[in-house]
Write an enzyme that holds these catalytic residues in place. Structure first.
Site, PDB file in Angstrom:
ATOM      1  N   LYS A  92       0.863  -1.183   0.000  1.00  0.00           N
ATOM      2  CA  LYS A  92       0.000   0.000   0.000  1.00  0.00           C
ATOM      3  C   LYS A  92       0.897   1.230   0.000  1.00  0.00           C
ATOM      4  CE  LYS A  92      -4.475   1.089   0.556  1.00  0.00           C
ATOM      5  NZ  LYS A  92      -5.643   0.409   0.035  1.00  0.00           N
ATOM      6  N   GLY A 192     -24.067   3.764   4.827  1.00  0.00           N
ATOM      7  CA  GLY A 192     -23.258   4.340   3.746  1.00  0.00           C
ATOM      8  C   GLY A 192     -23.868   4.057   2.390  1.00  0.00           C
ATOM      9  N   GLY A 194     -22.824   5.168  -0.541  1.00  0.00           N
ATOM     10  CA  GLY A 194     -21.852   5.622  -1.534  1.00  0.00           C
ATOM     11  C   GLY A 194     -21.828   4.647  -2.697  1.00  0.00           C
ATOM     12  N   VAL A 196     -20.317   1.639  -3.267  1.00  0.00           N
ATOM     13  CA  VAL A 196     -20.594   0.223  -2.992  1.00  0.00           C
ATOM     14  C   VAL A 196     -21.995   0.059  -2.400  1.00  0.00           C
ATOM     15  CG1 VAL A 196     -19.866  -1.828  -1.713  1.00  0.00           C
ATOM     16  CG2 VAL A 196     -18.146  -0.276  -2.625  1.00  0.00           C
TER      17      VAL A 196
HETATM   18  P1  NAD Z   1     -17.832   6.029  -0.840  1.00  0.00           P
HETATM   19  O1  NAD Z   1     -16.960   7.137  -0.351  1.00  0.00           O
HETATM   20  O2  NAD Z   1     -18.398   6.098  -2.217  1.00  0.00           O
HETATM   21  O3  NAD Z   1     -19.055   5.794   0.151  1.00  0.00           O
HETATM   22  C1  NAD Z   1     -18.940   5.854   1.539  1.00  0.00           C
HETATM   23  C2  NAD Z   1     -20.218   6.517   2.054  1.00  0.00           C
HETATM   24  O4  NAD Z   1     -20.212   6.463   3.478  1.00  0.00           O
HETATM   25  C3  NAD Z   1     -20.329   7.983   1.661  1.00  0.00           C
HETATM   26  O5  NAD Z   1     -21.579   8.222   1.021  1.00  0.00           O
HETATM   27  C4  NAD Z   1     -20.218   8.713   2.993  1.00  0.00           C
HETATM   28  O6  NAD Z   1     -20.971   9.903   3.031  1.00  0.00           O
HETATM   29  C5  NAD Z   1     -20.767   7.678   3.952  1.00  0.00           C
HETATM   30  N1  NAD Z   1     -20.408   7.920   5.334  1.00  0.00           N
HETATM   31  C6  NAD Z   1     -19.262   8.443   5.842  1.00  0.00           C
HETATM   32  N2  NAD Z   1     -19.331   8.526   7.162  1.00  0.00           N
HETATM   33  C7  NAD Z   1     -20.554   8.053   7.537  1.00  0.00           C
HETATM   34  C8  NAD Z   1     -21.220   7.871   8.779  1.00  0.00           C
HETATM   35  N3  NAD Z   1     -20.651   8.216   9.929  1.00  0.00           N
HETATM   36  N4  NAD Z   1     -22.461   7.347   8.763  1.00  0.00           N
HETATM   37  C9  NAD Z   1     -23.057   6.994   7.613  1.00  0.00           C
HETATM   38  N5  NAD Z   1     -22.473   7.134   6.396  1.00  0.00           N
HETATM   39  C10 NAD Z   1     -21.240   7.659   6.361  1.00  0.00           C
HETATM   40  O7  NAD Z   1     -16.946   4.701  -0.652  1.00  0.00           O
HETATM   41  P2  NAD Z   1     -17.204   3.274  -1.321  1.00  0.00           P
HETATM   42  O8  NAD Z   1     -16.309   3.131  -2.476  1.00  0.00           O
HETATM   43  O9  NAD Z   1     -18.665   3.042  -1.449  1.00  0.00           O
HETATM   44  O10 NAD Z   1     -16.601   2.329  -0.178  1.00  0.00           O
HETATM   45  C11 NAD Z   1     -17.334   2.068   1.005  1.00  0.00           C
HETATM   46  C12 NAD Z   1     -16.447   1.316   1.976  1.00  0.00           C
HETATM   47  O11 NAD Z   1     -16.010   0.090   1.391  1.00  0.00           O
HETATM   48  C13 NAD Z   1     -15.159   2.073   2.361  1.00  0.00           C
HETATM   49  O12 NAD Z   1     -14.848   1.758   3.687  1.00  0.00           O
HETATM   50  C14 NAD Z   1     -14.114   1.473   1.435  1.00  0.00           C
HETATM   51  O13 NAD Z   1     -12.811   1.540   1.991  1.00  0.00           O
HETATM   52  C15 NAD Z   1     -14.576   0.031   1.336  1.00  0.00           C
HETATM   53  N6  NAD Z   1     -14.173  -0.646   0.097  1.00  0.00           N
HETATM   54  C16 NAD Z   1     -14.548  -0.151  -1.107  1.00  0.00           C
HETATM   55  C17 NAD Z   1     -14.159  -0.801  -2.265  1.00  0.00           C
HETATM   56  C18 NAD Z   1     -14.580  -0.294  -3.623  1.00  0.00           C
HETATM   57  O14 NAD Z   1     -14.455  -1.050  -4.610  1.00  0.00           O
HETATM   58  N7  NAD Z   1     -15.091   0.901  -3.761  1.00  0.00           N
HETATM   59  C19 NAD Z   1     -13.384  -1.975  -2.198  1.00  0.00           C
HETATM   60  C20 NAD Z   1     -13.029  -2.474  -0.938  1.00  0.00           C
HETATM   61  C21 NAD Z   1     -13.420  -1.786   0.208  1.00  0.00           C
END
Ligand code: NAD
Length: 366
Positions: A92, A192, A194, A196
């Protein structure tokens, strides 16, 4: 950056003992006065293959915090690749700085030069604070970058594949907890909305689940409610909801003594990295409440599987098909957890470490 001459608030930080604690192979400190680049590339383990892991850019409060993050996250990548059966190691990178202020084409290209100097031992990708566009700059200086847009031969946005892996993890957990993986009528809370979270909600809705969602921003919530009929709750209410399944898809360390105490669900399975504040204490606590916890680094590996697929000429359908293996691995982990009487996170770590150790033994005999 001086590691031996620690700043006053870092006097307790000893980088060599940290590196030894996690058993890292190599740490590279990257520095460039012209672009202002300050980065750390942590290569945890390359027994299974080159270390792959995204580049995070974050306004760390101290150098020690940045190094710790790189060390912790790179070890997590070793586990994720190993348990997913991928021939990849764990690594990383972190860049110190505010991504909205300090990022530039030349900073990313300089970083790309450092990646290139490692000769393929480290492969980078986007992560929190970096974008596909940044990786295009990195790719101007090195071939050792994945997750580029599909028109550049990459796998594009990994989120749908990540969500599919989480969906597999939820189904396998339901099979274990209820004897059937049919999610129709199951009450599921998603933290969340977002990238995913929304893909996951779409999949769960198709299966007839009853959905609840929360976020700190409106945008995703509106889609969750208008398009998929989710009931919206306040962020602090999500833990105590009377639901069957809780899917954390926002932040790390959200499973702690306070929140676990509130849980009424039978299953926790979500995408967020490092959900347990402490693998031992909170992994045990969740197990003793009779809750099935699907280890995060196992069920959120779809994104890694997606970029790994780029090596053989990217075909999205193949990435999805390989992600389906998560279902069986989750069931194996529940079995191991019961047989060895350990929590599921530790069971998954042990399985990942076994693959690395067995492969190392194999290599030493050749
Ligand atoms: P993202 O930033 O698109 O979505 C995260 C969401 O969580 C955002 O909408 C944010 O506003 C919300 N959030 C933040 N703090 C919050 C809280 N206290 N309460 C409620 N909601 C809150 O990220 P993502 O790509 O959807 O990833 C989500 C999680 O999965 C992250 O932890 C990321 O590290 C992990 N992840 C993602 C991927 C990927 O392919 N995108 C792969 C492996 C792991």
């Amino acid at each position: 950056m001086s590691l031996s001459h620690a700043t006053q608030n870092e006097t307790q930080f000893d980088v060599f003992s940290q590196v030894a604690r996690y058993d890292h192979e190599q740490i590279l400190i990257c520095q460039d006065n012209h672009t202002g680049l300050k980065a750390i590339i942590a290569i945890h383990n390359t027994v299974l293959g080159p270390g792959l892991g995204g580049t995070r850019m974050w306004n760390y409060s101290s150098e020690a915090e940045a190094i710790n993050d790189a060390l912790r996250l790179s070890r997590g990548m070793t586990y994720k690749a190993a348990i997913s059966g991928l021939n990849l190691g764990g690594a990383k990178a972190v860049i110190i700085g505010d991504p909205t202020k300090h990022k530039s084409e030349h900073l990313m290209r300089k970083f790309g030069r450092f990646v290139d100097n490692l000769g393929g031992k480290y492969i980078t990708a986007e992560d929190v604070g970096t974008t596909t566009k940044d990786m295009e700059y990195v790719a101007m200086e090195t071939d050792h970058v994945v997750g580029l847009p599909e028109i550049m031969g990459g796998g594009g946005d990994p989120s749908p594949v990540t969500a599919y892996g989480v969906y597999m993890g939820i189904k396998a957990s339901a099979k274990k907890a209820y004897g059937s993986d049919n999610l129709a009528g199951k009450k599921i809370a998603v933290q969340g909305t977002g990238k995913v979270g929304l893909h996951l909600i779409e999949m769960l809705k198709k299966d007839g689940a009853i959905l609840f969602a929360t976020d700190i921003f409106e945008h995703g919530l509106k889609i969750a409610s208008d398009k998929y009929g989710a009931t919206i709750v306040k962020p602090e209410e999500i833990f105590g909801l009377d639901v069957d399944i809780f899917a954390p898809c926002a932040l790390g360390a959200i499973l702690n003594t306070n929140t676990i105490g509130q849980l009424k669900c039978k299953i926790v399975a979500g995408a967020a990295n490092n959900q347990l504040e402490d693998d031992n204490i909170h992994g045990d606590m969740i197990k003793s409440k009779g809750i099935y916890y699907a280890p995060d680094f196992l069920i959120n590996a779809g994104g890694l599987i997606n970029v790994y697929s780029e090596y053989n000429g990217y075909v999205r359908e193949i990435a999805f098909a390989q992600t389906e293996n998560i279902y069986n691995t989750v069931l194996n982990i529940y079995e191991k957890s019961e047989a060895d009487n350990i929590n599921t996170q530790l069971a998954a770590i042990q399985l990942a470490e076994k693959r690395v150790n067995d492969t190392m033994h194999l290599q030493s005999k050749i």
